[in-house]
Design an enzyme around this catalytic site. Structure first.
Site, PDB file in Angstrom:
ATOM      1  N   HIS A 139       0.730  -1.266   0.330  1.00  0.00           N
ATOM      2  CA  HIS A 139      -0.029   0.028  -0.025  1.00  0.00           C
ATOM      3  C   HIS A 139       0.593   1.465  -0.048  1.00  0.00           C
ATOM      4  O   HIS A 139       0.404   1.802  -0.900  1.00  0.00           O
ATOM      5  CB  HIS A 139      -0.622  -0.469   1.371  1.00  0.00           C
ATOM      6  CG  HIS A 139      -1.694   1.158   1.305  1.00  0.00           C
ATOM      7  ND1 HIS A 139      -3.068   1.523   0.668  1.00  0.00           N
ATOM      8  CD2 HIS A 139      -1.292   2.248   2.221  1.00  0.00           C
ATOM      9  CE1 HIS A 139      -3.309   2.158   1.018  1.00  0.00           C
ATOM     10  NE2 HIS A 139      -2.207   3.052   1.808  1.00  0.00           N
ATOM     11  N   GLU A 140       1.981   1.661   0.385  1.00  0.00           N
ATOM     12  CA  GLU A 140       2.311   2.473   0.717  1.00  0.00           C
ATOM     13  C   GLU A 140       3.412   2.593  -0.411  1.00  0.00           C
ATOM     14  O   GLU A 140       3.675   3.803  -0.840  1.00  0.00           O
ATOM     15  CB  GLU A 140       3.484   2.479   2.186  1.00  0.00           C
ATOM     16  CG  GLU A 140       2.703   2.499   3.249  1.00  0.00           C
ATOM     17  CD  GLU A 140       2.661   3.110   3.118  1.00  0.00           C
ATOM     18  OE1 GLU A 140       2.769   4.416   3.120  1.00  0.00           O
ATOM     19  OE2 GLU A 140       1.073   3.119   4.439  1.00  0.00           O
TER      20      GLU A 140
ATOM     21  N   HIS B 251       1.463   4.940  -2.941  1.00  0.00           N
ATOM     22  CA  HIS B 251       1.919   5.861  -2.193  1.00  0.00           C
ATOM     23  C   HIS B 251       3.004   6.201  -3.634  1.00  0.00           C
ATOM     24  O   HIS B 251       2.689   7.803  -3.912  1.00  0.00           O
ATOM     25  CB  HIS B 251       1.875   6.767  -0.916  1.00  0.00           C
ATOM     26  CG  HIS B 251       0.650   6.459  -0.776  1.00  0.00           C
ATOM     27  ND1 HIS B 251      -0.758   7.001  -1.431  1.00  0.00           N
ATOM     28  CD2 HIS B 251      -0.074   5.639   0.557  1.00  0.00           C
ATOM     29  CE1 HIS B 251      -1.231   6.941   0.051  1.00  0.00           C
ATOM     30  NE2 HIS B 251      -1.069   5.835   0.983  1.00  0.00           N
TER      31      HIS B 251
ATOM     32  N   HIS C  65       3.008   9.166  -6.430  1.00  0.00           N
ATOM     33  CA  HIS C  65       3.540  10.049  -6.562  1.00  0.00           C
ATOM     34  C   HIS C  65       4.731  10.066  -8.262  1.00  0.00           C
ATOM     35  O   HIS C  65       4.457  11.154  -8.822  1.00  0.00           O
ATOM     36  CB  HIS C  65       4.578  10.030  -5.964  1.00  0.00           C
ATOM     37  CG  HIS C  65       5.450  11.709  -5.632  1.00  0.00           C
ATOM     38  ND1 HIS C  65       6.614  11.514  -4.934  1.00  0.00           N
ATOM     39  CD2 HIS C  65       5.021  12.754  -5.683  1.00  0.00           C
ATOM     40  CE1 HIS C  65       7.069  12.901  -4.866  1.00  0.00           C
ATOM     41  NE2 HIS C  65       6.261  13.400  -5.782  1.00  0.00           N
TER      42      HIS C  65
END
Length: 232
Positions: free
Chosen positions: A104-105, A108, A112
């Site tokens: 999940h991270e 991100h 980006h």
């Protein structure tokens, strides 16, 4: 906030009860789901850090380092420094929960990289919201006790920024989870039956953001009602 004001019970406080109850449910759900799948080891024995590294490298993000940080579920991607930080349970753990959160991270980071608009908007609002959310209650409280409607209005405008931030956060988090599941499947990081467990962990985590948004919106509506009644 403000169950009583001017010596009287504030009936609008009841508006927060559904949000409070949902928040308690969301916290219970993520705690129990994460704890459950933290005990389920992945078949391949890949750690959260290894899973995140695979996702980042397969998408050309070789320059994004992965750091370990202390705390429970303190995992996050720092867009300003392009660093992915994972809690110890996630970084070192080889469980379905660890891999799901790490992916999940990493999602991100992919947002980006692709210039995902909601993430860019949220990032631009962070400094404003951090200041505004703290000052909003100062102005609101001073406005009520000093009778300055201008302070109250300013406080509500500042708090509205925090509400907008929460609303933008929802699609950002759900999109990161969607990217995470896709990467886990496409890169064969975990097996198909394990993906279901990872999805449950991420769905439970998403509920906490829904709860935060519901609380923020409920609080804003309550403040607007209080302000209207005080003027009447």
């Amino acid at each position: 906030m403000f169950p009583f004001y001017f010596g009287y019970f504030d009936p609008t406080y009841i508006m927060l009860i559904p949000a409070i109850l949902f928040s308690l449910y969301a916290q219970s759900r993520i705690s129990s789901t994460f704890s459950r799948y933290l005990q389920v080891r992945s078949y391949k024995g890949i750690t959260g850090a290894e899973a995140a590294r695979i996702i980042l490298d397969r998408n050309g993000l070789y320059d994004v380092p992965i750091e370990v940080i202390r705390g429970h579920l303190t995992d996050h991607y720092d867009p300003s420094r392009k660093v992915l930080r994972l809690s110890e349970d996630v970084y070192y753990g080889n469980s379905i929960a660890s891999i799901g959160v790490a992916a999940h991270e990493a999602g991100h980071a992919l947002q980006h990289q692709s210039g995902y608009a909601p993430l860019s908007i949220r990032n631009s609002l962070v400094p404003v919201v951090n200041i505004g959310s703290n000052l909003s209650w100062v102005f609101i409280i001073l406005g009520f006790f000093m009778g300055f409607s201008a302070f109250i209005n300013l406080g509500i405008w500042l708090f509205s920024g925090a509400v907008i931030f929460q609303l933008i956060t929802l699609p950002v988090e759900y999109n990161a989870s969607s990217r995470a599941i896709k990467q886990l499947e496409e890169n064969y990081i975990i097996d198909d039956d394990e993906v279901r467990g990872a999805r449950k962990v991420l769905d439970a985590a998403a509920l906490t953001y829904v709860a935060a948004t519901l609380m923020a919106v409920s609080q804003l509506l309550r403040l607007l009602i209080i302000t209207r009644d005080s003027r009447d």
